[in-house]
Design a protein around this motif. Structure first.
Motif, PDB file in Angstrom:
ATOM      1  N   ALA A 169      79.075  26.747  59.687  1.00 13.67           N
ATOM      2  CA  ALA A 169      80.366  27.239  59.195  1.00 13.67           C
ATOM      3  C   ALA A 169      81.498  26.575  59.970  1.00 13.67           C
ATOM      4  O   ALA A 169      82.287  27.222  60.667  1.00 13.67           O
ATOM      5  N   GLN A 170      81.560  25.253  59.863  1.00 11.16           N
ATOM      6  CA  GLN A 170      82.547  24.453  60.582  1.00 11.16           C
ATOM      7  C   GLN A 170      82.588  23.071  59.950  1.00 11.16           C
ATOM      8  O   GLN A 170      81.956  22.843  58.911  1.00 11.16           O
ATOM      9  N   GLY A 171      83.314  22.152  60.552  1.00  6.67           N
ATOM     10  CA  GLY A 171      83.547  20.861  59.935  1.00  6.67           C
ATOM     11  C   GLY A 171      82.358  19.921  59.897  1.00  6.67           C
ATOM     12  O   GLY A 171      82.378  18.946  59.152  1.00  6.67           O
TER      13      GLY A 171
ATOM     14  N   LYS B 141      75.556  36.682  51.324  1.00 17.27           N
ATOM     15  CA  LYS B 141      75.530  37.645  50.220  1.00 17.27           C
ATOM     16  C   LYS B 141      75.334  36.960  48.873  1.00 17.27           C
ATOM     17  O   LYS B 141      74.691  37.513  47.974  1.00 17.27           O
ATOM     18  N   LEU B 142      75.866  35.757  48.732  1.00 17.95           N
ATOM     19  CA  LEU B 142      75.726  35.016  47.478  1.00 17.95           C
ATOM     20  C   LEU B 142      74.351  34.378  47.336  1.00 17.95           C
ATOM     21  O   LEU B 142      73.838  34.230  46.229  1.00 17.95           O
ATOM     22  N   ASN B 143      73.766  33.975  48.456  1.00 18.15           N
ATOM     23  CA  ASN B 143      72.567  33.141  48.440  1.00 18.15           C
ATOM     24  C   ASN B 143      71.450  33.783  49.257  1.00 18.15           C
ATOM     25  O   ASN B 143      71.394  33.600  50.480  1.00 18.15           O
ATOM     26  N   PRO B 144      70.543  34.525  48.624  1.00 18.25           N
ATOM     27  CA  PRO B 144      69.459  35.178  49.377  1.00 18.25           C
ATOM     28  C   PRO B 144      68.444  34.219  49.968  1.00 18.25           C
ATOM     29  O   PRO B 144      67.569  34.639  50.724  1.00 18.25           O
ATOM     30  N   ALA B 145      68.545  32.915  49.651  1.00 23.04           N
ATOM     31  CA  ALA B 145      67.634  31.926  50.230  1.00 23.04           C
ATOM     32  C   ALA B 145      68.163  31.353  51.536  1.00 23.04           C
ATOM     33  O   ALA B 145      67.466  30.582  52.196  1.00 23.04           O
ATOM     34  N   LEU B 146      69.391  31.709  51.934  1.00 22.83           N
ATOM     35  CA  LEU B 146      69.939  31.205  53.191  1.00 22.83           C
ATOM     36  C   LEU B 146      69.165  31.805  54.369  1.00 22.83           C
ATOM     37  O   LEU B 146      69.083  33.020  54.511  1.00 22.83           O
ATOM     38  N   VAL B 147      68.601  30.949  55.222  1.00 23.80           N
ATOM     39  CA  VAL B 147      67.808  31.441  56.350  1.00 23.80           C
ATOM     40  C   VAL B 147      68.422  31.115  57.707  1.00 23.80           C
ATOM     41  O   VAL B 147      68.019  31.694  58.720  1.00 23.80           O
ATOM     42  N   ALA B 148      69.383  30.188  57.755  1.00 25.78           N
ATOM     43  CA  ALA B 148      69.949  29.786  59.042  1.00 25.78           C
ATOM     44  C   ALA B 148      71.426  29.476  58.879  1.00 25.78           C
ATOM     45  O   ALA B 148      71.845  28.868  57.889  1.00 25.78           O
ATOM     46  N   ALA B 149      72.212  29.896  59.852  1.00 24.17           N
ATOM     47  CA  ALA B 149      73.646  29.596  59.861  1.00 24.17           C
ATOM     48  C   ALA B 149      74.084  29.442  61.309  1.00 24.17           C
ATOM     49  O   ALA B 149      73.573  30.134  62.193  1.00 24.17           O
ATOM     50  N   THR B 150      75.004  28.518  61.546  1.00 25.81           N
ATOM     51  CA  THR B 150      75.485  28.296  62.907  1.00 25.81           C
ATOM     52  C   THR B 150      77.005  28.208  62.922  1.00 25.81           C
ATOM     53  O   THR B 150      77.636  27.843  61.923  1.00 25.81           O
ATOM     54  N   VAL B 151      77.565  28.521  64.077  1.00 26.81           N
ATOM     55  CA  VAL B 151      78.983  28.318  64.316  1.00 26.81           C
ATOM     56  C   VAL B 151      79.184  28.136  65.814  1.00 26.81           C
ATOM     57  O   VAL B 151      78.454  28.721  66.621  1.00 26.81           O
ATOM     58  N   ASP B 152      80.144  27.296  66.180  1.00 24.74           N
ATOM     59  CA  ASP B 152      80.483  27.092  67.584  1.00 24.74           C
ATOM     60  C   ASP B 152      81.737  27.878  67.930  1.00 24.74           C
ATOM     61  O   ASP B 152      82.670  27.965  67.122  1.00 24.74           O
ATOM     62  N   LEU B 153      81.758  28.422  69.133  1.00 23.02           N
ATOM     63  CA  LEU B 153      82.983  28.985  69.702  1.00 23.02           C
ATOM     64  C   LEU B 153      83.166  28.338  71.062  1.00 23.02           C
ATOM     65  O   LEU B 153      82.392  28.591  71.996  1.00 23.02           O
ATOM     66  N   GLY B 154      84.164  27.478  71.197  1.00 18.17           N
ATOM     67  CA  GLY B 154      84.393  26.759  72.435  1.00 18.17           C
ATOM     68  C   GLY B 154      85.397  27.446  73.328  1.00 18.17           C
ATOM     69  O   GLY B 154      85.817  28.580  73.093  1.00 18.17           O
ATOM     70  N   GLY B 155      85.788  26.726  74.391  1.00 15.00           N
ATOM     71  CA  GLY B 155      86.795  27.241  75.304  1.00 15.00           C
ATOM     72  C   GLY B 155      86.262  27.949  76.526  1.00 15.00           C
ATOM     73  O   GLY B 155      87.014  28.641  77.216  1.00 15.00           O
ATOM     74  N   TRP B 156      84.986  27.752  76.864  1.00 13.98           N
ATOM     75  CA  TRP B 156      84.360  28.490  77.966  1.00 13.98           C
ATOM     76  C   TRP B 156      84.278  27.685  79.262  1.00 13.98           C
ATOM     77  O   TRP B 156      83.713  28.176  80.246  1.00 13.98           O
TER      78      TRP B 156
END
Length: 403
Positions: A165-167, A267-282
């Protein structure tokens, strides 16, 4: 015995009917759709000892400035977890939504986890974790561990099995089949150039051979599959995403917007098994107190909103949160902390599956430290990830070979 329900319990209970623990296995015995793993990468090396402080540790108090600790009392007091008899562990004061999930009994925490081989290089540690490695010299290809796991966990007919869920695709999803980088859904997912652009790309990849053409066909198919499912107005424009009642992703800022994309796609896609997102600034070498509080606020508010929004998803899901390493025990002279070794990994899930757990704590006594300066890695991050994913998807192939 009375059952006490807090605000989050009530929100998650839907129509006001909170499930009793004894009924959980019956109510959720069969869950439609594939299990979903959401990986949150805290890029920059989050200070786990600030996020989760052993507030009563004399060694910690002696070597850390007060404003770089979560205290037991006063305005800097953290949220008491009652997690371990070894110490009074306190989550950062801005982590209230995460503390609520812990109190719900739906969170596992490993307070001293990380890459087994010592490294204080962001690039090196992130590269090892992206490929699921524990040592620099381990042989490994170019496929991320989450991509490999998603390939075995996704339904065979999945058009989209994984998203970042990013560029761009996160390293963990590099080489994924049926994987996309989806930064937003507000404008739909039609290829650029509208119908003409779609036709051109179709012609380009239709008869091509090799991995590039195959990836192009997969990407086009995935974009179309999600785009077709988006609700639209009379003019054919996608409608804004409407999360569950009472859920507000706004306080999570850019991180919250990415989590909303994940929730909508799941919610739209019940076949989705993996999702990632980065949160930087640490990477807080200086001025840590204010910067860290801001990042914790964004992290906790975003994950709290996601947790409430996903409460009604009729399948198993788990959020896994990790950083490439932690920070030094001793604070520096710039009101910050330098690169260390072990950090915190946490995971939480829905009303079924993952329960409360607290991992091994080696302590902060001088003889227990790594090279006399760092919190020792007591839990290999790969063992932690295996444990979490085995709970989420017992029948799927494990993500790492045991070592």
């Amino acid at each position: 015995m009375p059952i006490l329900l807090g605000r989050r319990h009530l929100l998650r209970a839907g129509l006001g009917a909170a499930l009793l623990p004894g009924l959980r296995s019956l109510a959720f015995a069969e869950q439609p759709g594939a299990p979903l793993l959401v990986l949150v990468n805290l890029r920059g090396g989050m200070d786990g000892l600030h996020a989760l402080s052993p507030a009563d540790s004399a060694h910690f108090v002696d070597l850390r400035a007060e404003n770089l600790r979560s205290l037991a009392t006063g305005p800097q007091a953290g949220h008491r977890l009652d997690a371990s008899p070894a110490a009074d562990f306190r989550l950062h004061r801005e982590a209230g939504p995460l503390a609520e999930i812990w109190q719900d009994g739906r969170m596992a925490i490993w307070p001293a986890a990380g890459v087994p081989q010592a490294t204080r290089s962001h690039f090196e540690a992130q590269a090892m974790m992206g490929l699921g490695q524990g040592l620099r010299a381990e042989a490994g290809g170019s496929t991320g561990w989450l991509a490999a796991w998603a390939a075995g966990a996704a339904p065979p007919d999945a058009a989209i099995a994984a998203i970042s869920a990013q560029g761009g695709l996160a390293p963990e999803l590099r080489g994924a089949r049926h994987g996309l980088a989806v930064a937003g859904l507000g404008d739909g997912l039609a290829p650029p150039g509208s119908a003409f652009g779609d036709a051109m790309l179709e012609a380009l990849y239709r008869r091509g051979q090799g991995p590039v053409a195959e990836a192009g066909r997969d990407a086009l198919g995935g974009l179309r599959s999600i785009d077709r499912l988006l609700p639209r107005n009379a003019e054919g424009r996608p409608l804004p995403y409407a999360p569950a009642v009472g859920v507000d992703y706004g306080p999570g800022r850019e991180f919250g917007r990415a989590l909303a994309v994940m929730a909508q796609t799941a919610k739209l896609n019940p076949a989705l098994v993996a999702a990632t997102v980065d949160l930087g600034g640490w990477d807080t070498h200086e001025g840590q107190p204010g910067r860290f509080a801001d990042r914790m606020r964004v992290l906790a508010r975003g994950l709290g909103a996601f947790d409430a929004d996903m409460a009604g998803l009729p399948r198993r899901w788990t959020v896994l949160v990790a950083s490439e390493f932690g920070r030094r025990l001793r604070s520096n002279r710039s009101s910050g902390t330098d690169h260390g070794r072990a950090g915190v990994i946490l995971a939480f899930g829905g009303r079924f599956g993952l329960g409360r757990h607290f991992g091994e704590w080696p302590g902060l006594a001088p003889e227990a430290l790594d090279e006399g300066v760092d919190l020792r890695v007591a839990s290999d991050y790969r063992a932690v990830f295996r444990t979490v994913i085995a709970d989420l998807a017992p029948s799927a192939p494990p993500p790492f070979a045991r070592s």
